[in-house]
Write a protein that holds these residues in place. Structure first.
Motif, PDB file in Angstrom:
ATOM      1  N   TYR A 133      -3.366  -3.228  -6.451  1.00  0.00           N
ATOM      2  CA  TYR A 133      -3.499  -2.499  -5.052  1.00  0.00           C
ATOM      3  C   TYR A 133      -4.079  -1.022  -6.042  1.00  0.00           C
ATOM      4  O   TYR A 133      -2.670  -0.394  -6.722  1.00  0.00           O
ATOM      5  N   LYS A 142      -8.487  -8.389  -6.578  1.00  0.00           N
ATOM      6  CA  LYS A 142      -8.072  -9.423  -6.042  1.00  0.00           C
ATOM      7  C   LYS A 142      -8.554 -11.172  -7.545  1.00  0.00           C
ATOM      8  O   LYS A 142      -9.263 -11.402  -7.628  1.00  0.00           O
ATOM      9  N   ASN A 195       2.052 -15.973   1.847  1.00  0.00           N
ATOM     10  CA  ASN A 195       1.716 -14.533   1.343  1.00  0.00           C
ATOM     11  C   ASN A 195       1.475 -13.239   1.430  1.00  0.00           C
ATOM     12  O   ASN A 195       2.141 -11.664   1.301  1.00  0.00           O
ATOM     13  N   ARG A 246     -12.266 -16.046 -10.169  1.00  0.00           N
ATOM     14  CA  ARG A 246     -13.040 -14.624  -9.821  1.00  0.00           C
ATOM     15  C   ARG A 246     -12.486 -13.499  -9.697  1.00  0.00           C
ATOM     16  O   ARG A 246     -11.427 -13.871  -9.704  1.00  0.00           O
ATOM     17  N   GLN A 252     -17.489 -10.388   2.112  1.00  0.00           N
ATOM     18  CA  GLN A 252     -17.778  -9.588   3.071  1.00  0.00           C
ATOM     19  C   GLN A 252     -18.866 -10.044   3.599  1.00  0.00           C
ATOM     20  O   GLN A 252     -19.059  -9.624   4.301  1.00  0.00           O
ATOM     21  N   LEU A 271      -8.520 -14.651  -9.024  1.00  0.00           N
ATOM     22  CA  LEU A 271      -8.510 -16.077  -8.676  1.00  0.00           C
ATOM     23  C   LEU A 271      -8.274 -16.935  -9.458  1.00  0.00           C
ATOM     24  O   LEU A 271      -8.811 -16.407 -10.531  1.00  0.00           O
ATOM     25  N   ILE A 312     -12.258 -10.863  -7.325  1.00  0.00           N
ATOM     26  CA  ILE A 312     -12.429  -9.784  -5.893  1.00  0.00           C
ATOM     27  C   ILE A 312     -12.555  -8.240  -5.405  1.00  0.00           C
ATOM     28  O   ILE A 312     -11.510  -8.547  -5.873  1.00  0.00           O
ATOM     29  N   PRO A 347      -3.430 -19.729  -4.097  1.00  0.00           N
ATOM     30  CA  PRO A 347      -3.305 -17.997  -4.492  1.00  0.00           C
ATOM     31  C   PRO A 347      -3.764 -17.269  -5.024  1.00  0.00           C
ATOM     32  O   PRO A 347      -4.150 -18.190  -6.178  1.00  0.00           O
ATOM     33  N   PRO A 348      -3.907 -16.341  -5.405  1.00  0.00           N
ATOM     34  CA  PRO A 348      -3.941 -15.185  -6.313  1.00  0.00           C
ATOM     35  C   PRO A 348      -3.465 -15.754  -7.610  1.00  0.00           C
ATOM     36  O   PRO A 348      -2.452 -15.588  -7.397  1.00  0.00           O
ATOM     37  N   GLU A 368      -2.897  -9.658  -7.906  1.00  0.00           N
ATOM     38  CA  GLU A 368      -3.220  -9.279  -6.606  1.00  0.00           C
ATOM     39  C   GLU A 368      -2.785  -6.879  -7.231  1.00  0.00           C
ATOM     40  O   GLU A 368      -1.412  -7.354  -7.402  1.00  0.00           O
ATOM     41  N   TYR A 422      -5.575 -16.069   7.166  1.00  0.00           N
ATOM     42  CA  TYR A 422      -6.750 -16.574   7.233  1.00  0.00           C
ATOM     43  C   TYR A 422      -7.400 -17.080   8.411  1.00  0.00           C
ATOM     44  O   TYR A 422      -7.023 -17.203   9.190  1.00  0.00           O
ATOM     45  N   ARG A 447      -7.784  -3.587  -3.713  1.00  0.00           N
ATOM     46  CA  ARG A 447      -7.318  -4.560  -3.338  1.00  0.00           C
ATOM     47  C   ARG A 447      -8.000  -5.481  -4.543  1.00  0.00           C
ATOM     48  O   ARG A 447      -9.365  -6.025  -4.157  1.00  0.00           O
ATOM     49  N   ARG A 486     -11.636  -5.949  -2.552  1.00  0.00           N
ATOM     50  CA  ARG A 486     -11.674  -5.505  -1.365  1.00  0.00           C
ATOM     51  C   ARG A 486     -11.119  -4.524  -0.875  1.00  0.00           C
ATOM     52  O   ARG A 486     -10.503  -3.511  -1.747  1.00  0.00           O
ATOM     53  N   LYS A 487     -11.892  -3.705   0.054  1.00  0.00           N
ATOM     54  CA  LYS A 487     -11.233  -2.370   0.811  1.00  0.00           C
ATOM     55  C   LYS A 487     -10.561  -2.091   2.188  1.00  0.00           C
ATOM     56  O   LYS A 487     -11.020  -3.037   2.949  1.00  0.00           O
ATOM     57  N   SER A 529       3.497   6.214   3.169  1.00  0.00           N
ATOM     58  CA  SER A 529       3.732   5.111   1.881  1.00  0.00           C
ATOM     59  C   SER A 529       4.230   6.485   0.939  1.00  0.00           C
ATOM     60  O   SER A 529       4.234   5.403  -0.359  1.00  0.00           O
ATOM     61  N   ASP A 574     -14.152 -13.390   1.935  1.00  0.00           N
ATOM     62  CA  ASP A 574     -13.892 -12.611   0.695  1.00  0.00           C
ATOM     63  C   ASP A 574     -15.117 -11.696  -0.108  1.00  0.00           C
ATOM     64  O   ASP A 574     -14.760 -11.205  -0.938  1.00  0.00           O
ATOM     65  N   HIS A 601      -3.281   6.732   5.216  1.00  0.00           N
ATOM     66  CA  HIS A 601      -1.567   7.290   4.827  1.00  0.00           C
ATOM     67  C   HIS A 601      -1.531   8.083   6.304  1.00  0.00           C
ATOM     68  O   HIS A 601      -2.345   9.195   5.833  1.00  0.00           O
ATOM     69  N   PHE A 627       0.771  -1.043  -0.014  1.00  0.00           N
ATOM     70  CA  PHE A 627      -0.001  -0.069   0.066  1.00  0.00           C
ATOM     71  C   PHE A 627       1.145   1.263  -0.616  1.00  0.00           C
ATOM     72  O   PHE A 627       0.378   2.308   0.195  1.00  0.00           O
TER      73      PHE A 627
END
Lengths: 749, 145
Positions: free
Chosen positions: A103, A89, B7, A76, B39, A91, A78, A97-98, A101, B11, A87, A80-81, B93, B37, B70, A41
């Motif tokens: 950003y 993703k 990574n 897929r 939400q 897949l 996706i 693993p994706p 990804e 999880y 982000r 994400r916030k 950043s 994923d 940030h 980020f």
């Protein structure tokens, strides 16, 4: 979109995908986006490019391909916030693993959302329904928020100022008279000080020296007094000329802008109004034009006068006595600079005031509309305490303002007095000298009087920047609207047939609000004249969009819509809308009498017909209960009436217009059962002999429909009469019907 | 329950998740919603004490990763533009530019912690106003004091 708005200027990113990247990609590029964060980020840069079959990641600096893979590997996508950004993703399988990804910050979200949508389509084996230009998509989506907040024309201040001044053209005569008035009154203002000096040097001193007899001195004195009097009169006459002509001229320009703005607003599409806030549009017609008036009427001239005054004062002083003139004139730039600095400081403090004042008004706008809640929860004391607390903060801030300016102006005046004192110091010895360097008392008095005229123009010039900024900001906002163009316009020979039958046909019609996500996906149907069609289905499925396309509030992007066998675009838009009546869920009534609202758009309609329409709409009865009957004033948006009463007035309005096509959009959804019965009864009378499209969630309101269209995710999922649709137990309609039946049963229990 | 993959992703019971504190500014360490994923909330962590120490460390680490935006370390420039206010800032950043509407102001979260929400929804914040250099403090002062 204005090409002058540069992404580089705003976000420091490229205007489009660099050529060097394009050269590395063999397939045609469908969409691309910029990713401005890395996987920690941190601010960084890379390009995401999508083609027909592949997906690429390109490093932002080296512009070399970092990754590419086949889209058919994607399972897929996706988004994400998090607080630091977004982000995406990509897949290949949920338990692996994706693939990739990406950003990015909120700036790139709209474009990334479109990339996500495109990839999802491709995962399903589908393609976009519309042709898109990737460069245009990237540029306009990245800047969409800036354009929305600012304006499309906000880049060129000089151009805006010239354009604003071009509105003075029709008022040349007034402008010339006003300018002459300003120039003459300014120059004439210089005369009294000159005359005062003359009286002393040519009359008083010679008399005191015994050179001039008293009679001659007095006679000449009266002549100069008369000249002085005449000067004052002339100055005020020319001041009046300036004020009168320029304020009328400014008002004229503001009126022209309002007329042009309002007329232009009427010509714009619904698309424009859906993207702008109502308050923002209203303020452009009202307060922005007012600010422009202020600037044109006073700003331009005041600044002009101030400059003329300063220059002519300096010239006069230097001409009268160059040594004293220079002492007086040389510090002027310094004074201007100190005023400018003071202005900057005040700007910063006023910003604080503005912010704190906004907090105060926020409390008011919170509590006054919500007074019922405040009272219900007995929170008066808490609210009073909250208001008083913020009020004290505001007062303290304004105290700081007063501290600053009350310190500055005496300080500035002291500087001016010091200059005057310096003039005195240099002048005094010369007053007693003889010979060439001697300074006459009259010249010195003139000097003193001229010096008092220095302060005001310096102050006005110091405030010029603020005044100009305010006017330019308003002009930008006004021109943004004037530069917006309606997409729906009449063809050169638009049709206006004598009658409309009411046949409607949709052929492979596709539509999208944002140009990417389709709302209607190639739908087909025919509606015969006089047929009543019910449109049902889940929210967002496209029901209301169909009605908006028939009214031509928007144009379809693909396929066609035919009315009486003729493409809808061939008709005159005004004529078409005259033949289409609408009864909406939230009827819109204007401030005015009941009869004015019923007869809206038909000013010459007879009173009998208005009453007849109200009777058919089941409105006559409640109208007659009001003291002023049809002349009852209904408040803004009809707030003095109940929802059911407003709806029946809008039905009466539709009846009076006698449209061939009638659109009922959730017309009975916001009222109680008894009122619904009355409205339904009125609607039953209204629909006779017309083509009707009724959007409804409650299926019971569609009992009269000849056919029902079930609209699901932009497609016509089922078509048929109520009984026929119920036979398909796997169908959407059957499920919908059963759900409503269950709900009603539970409600009855 | 919670596991960190190679990574760096978090999880929970084999599903990739993110942490969403209910009160991100006031109390990040309790009342945390664990979202998958799609939400959907897969777990609600009322307090970190519900977890083993090792698990707590993983969660706390990810709560810091999912920071409050940030962090601004220097204000380089604030420019008034038409209807907008442009901030050129140095953050942890990197250097960034963001915009706020002229009539909108930074939000004082607590004491001298300020949050700036830009027109695109990105969050920037000043953790401690007094830790900024004098010039930065002077530049931002009209907007927060």
């Amino acid at each position: 979109m204005n090409k002058n708005i540069e992404l580089k200027k705003y976000f420091g990113q490229e205007e489009k995908l660099p050529e060097i990247v394009r050269e590395q990609i063999s397939e045609e590029i469908i969409l691309y986006a910029y990713s401005d964060l890395n996987n920690s980020f941190h601010f960084s840069g890379s390009w995401i490019v999508v083609t027909e079959t592949r997906f690429y990641l390109v490093h932002g600096k080296s512009l070399k391909l970092e990754k590419d893979f086949a889209i058919n590997k994607i399972s897929r996508v996706i988004e994400r916030k998090s607080s630091n950004g977004f982000r995406l993703k990509i897949l290949t399988a949920d338990d692996l693993p994706p693939l990739l990804e990406v950003y990015y910050t909120g700036k790139q979200k709209v474009m990334m959302g479109k990339i996500k949508f495109l990839l999802e389509k491709k995962v399903k084996g589908e393609n976009l329904a519309f042709d898109i230009n990737p460069d245009k998509e990237y540029h306009s989506n990245a800047l969409s928020t800036i354009i929305e907040v600012q304006s499309e024309t906000s880049v060129d201040d000089k151009g805006t100022l010239l354009r604003l001044l071009s509105y003075l053209a029709p008022y040349k005569r007034k402008l010339i008279i006003g300018t002459i008035g300003a120039a003459v009154s300014t120059l004439v203002s210089l005369l009294p000080a000159y005359f005062s000096g003359k009286i002393i040097d040519d009359l008083v001193k010679p008399y005191q020296d015994g050179v001039l007899p008293v009679e001659t001195a007095l006679k000449s004195g009266w002549v100069i007094m008369a000249a002085l009097g005449a000067t004052f009169v002339i100055r005020e006459i020319f001041s009046w000329m300036r004020l009168n002509q320029m304020s009328i001229l400014g008002e004229g320009v503001a009126r022209d802008l309002r007329v042009e703005l309002y007329a232009h607003l009427q010509s714009l599409d619904m698309d424009f109004f859906s993207k702008k806030q109502t308050g923002s549009i209203i303020s452009r017609v009202s307060s922005d034009t007012d600010r422009v008036w202020d600037f044109i009427a006073f700003g331009v001239v005041e600044v002009g006068i101030a400059l003329i005054t300063l220059l002519s004062l300096s010239a006069v002083l230097i001409t009268m006595d160059y040594r004293l003139g220079l002492i007086m004139s040389v510090p002027v730039p310094l004074l201007l600079f100190s005023i400018y600095k003071h202005g900057e400081k005040m700007k910063s403090v006023f910003l604080k005031c503005w912010r704190k004042w906004a907090n105060l008004t926020n409390v008011l706008s919170d509590t006054i509309p919500g007074m019922q809640v405040v009272k219900a929860f007995n929170q008066h004391d808490r609210e009073i305490k909250r208001f008083n607390g913020i009020n004290d903060v505001v007062t303290d801030q304004f105290e700081e303002v007063h501290q600053i300016w009350t310190r500055f102006w005496p300080g500035l005046m002291l500087s001016i007095h010091l200059i005057v004192l310096t003039v005195w110091c240099f002048a005094l010895p010369r007053l007693f000298e003889s010979g060439e360097s001697q300074l006459s008392a009259g010249t010195f008095v003139s000097f003193l009087l001229y010096m008092t005229m220095f302060t005001a123009p310096i102050e006005i010039i110091g405030q010029m920047a603020r005044m100009l900024n305010r006017a330019l900001s308003s002009a930008h906002r006004i021109f943004e609207i004037l530069d917006s163009r309606a997409k729906i316009v009449n063809k050169s020979e638009a049709l206006r047939p004598s009658e409309l039958e009411g046949r409607i046909e949709f052929r492979e019609t596709t539509f999208s609000y944002d140009g990417i996500r389709p709302i209607l996906k190639g739908i087909n149907f025919n509606i015969e004249p006089g047929e009543m069609i019910g449109l049902v289905g889940s929210s967002g499925g496209g029901k209301s969009t169909i009605t908006k396309l028939i009214s031509r509030f928007y144009d379809a992007q693909g396929g066609s819509i035919l009315i009486d066998g003729e493409p809808i675009e061939n008709y005159d838009v005004g004529w078409l809308r005259e033949n289409i009546g609408m009864v909406l869920q939230e009827p819109f009534l204007f401030h005015g009498t009941i009869w004015e609202n019923i007869a809206y758009g038909l000013p010459d309609i007879s009173k009998d017909k208005i009453i007849e329409a109200a009777r058919v709409a089941n409105a006559h009865e409640f109208i007659m209960r009001f003291q002023d009957s049809y002349e009852t004033i209904i408040g803004e948006r009809g707030h003095t009436l109940s929802g059911g009463e407003r709806q029946r007035i809008s039905i009466a309005r539709a009846i009076l217009h006698d449209p061939k096509i009638l659109i009922l959009d959730e017309a009975t959804s916001a009222v109680d059962t008894e009122t619904e019965r009355k409205i339904q009864d009125a609607l039953d009378k209204l629909v006779k002999g017309r083509t009707v499209l009724a959007v409804a969630h409650r299926l019971s309101t569609l009992r009269q429909a000849d056919r029902i269209f079930v609209i699901n995710k932009g497609e016509v999922a089922e078509v048929g009469p109520h009984e026929e649709l119920l036979k398909n137990e796997q169908g959407h309609y059957f499920k919908l019907h059963n759900m409503q039946k269950e709900m009603n049963k539970n409600f009855a229990l | 329950m919670f596991k960190e993959q190679a990574n760096g992703q978090l999880y929970f019971k084999g599903k990739e998740v993110t942490l969403h504190p209910c009160f991100p500014s006031q109390d990040r360490m309790s009342c945390i919603s664990i979202l998958d994923d799609d939400q959907n909330e897969v777990f609600f962590l009322k307090s970190l004490n519900e977890l083993e120490v090792e698990q707590q460390e993983i969660v706390v680490k990810h709560l810091y990763i999912e920071e409050l935006g940030h962090e601004i370390t220097k204000i380089l420039e604030i420019v008034e533009e038409i209807e907008l206010r442009k901030f050129l800032v140095e953050t942890r950043s990197g250097i960034a530019t963001f915009y706020m509407r002229s009539e909108e102001w930074p939000n004082k979260v607590r004491d001298d912690h300020f949050q700036f929400l830009d027109i695109h929804g990105d969050i920037f914040y000043i953790k401690e106003l007094l830790s900024l250099d004098t010039k930065s403090q002077k530049r931002v002062s009209p907007f927060i004091n």
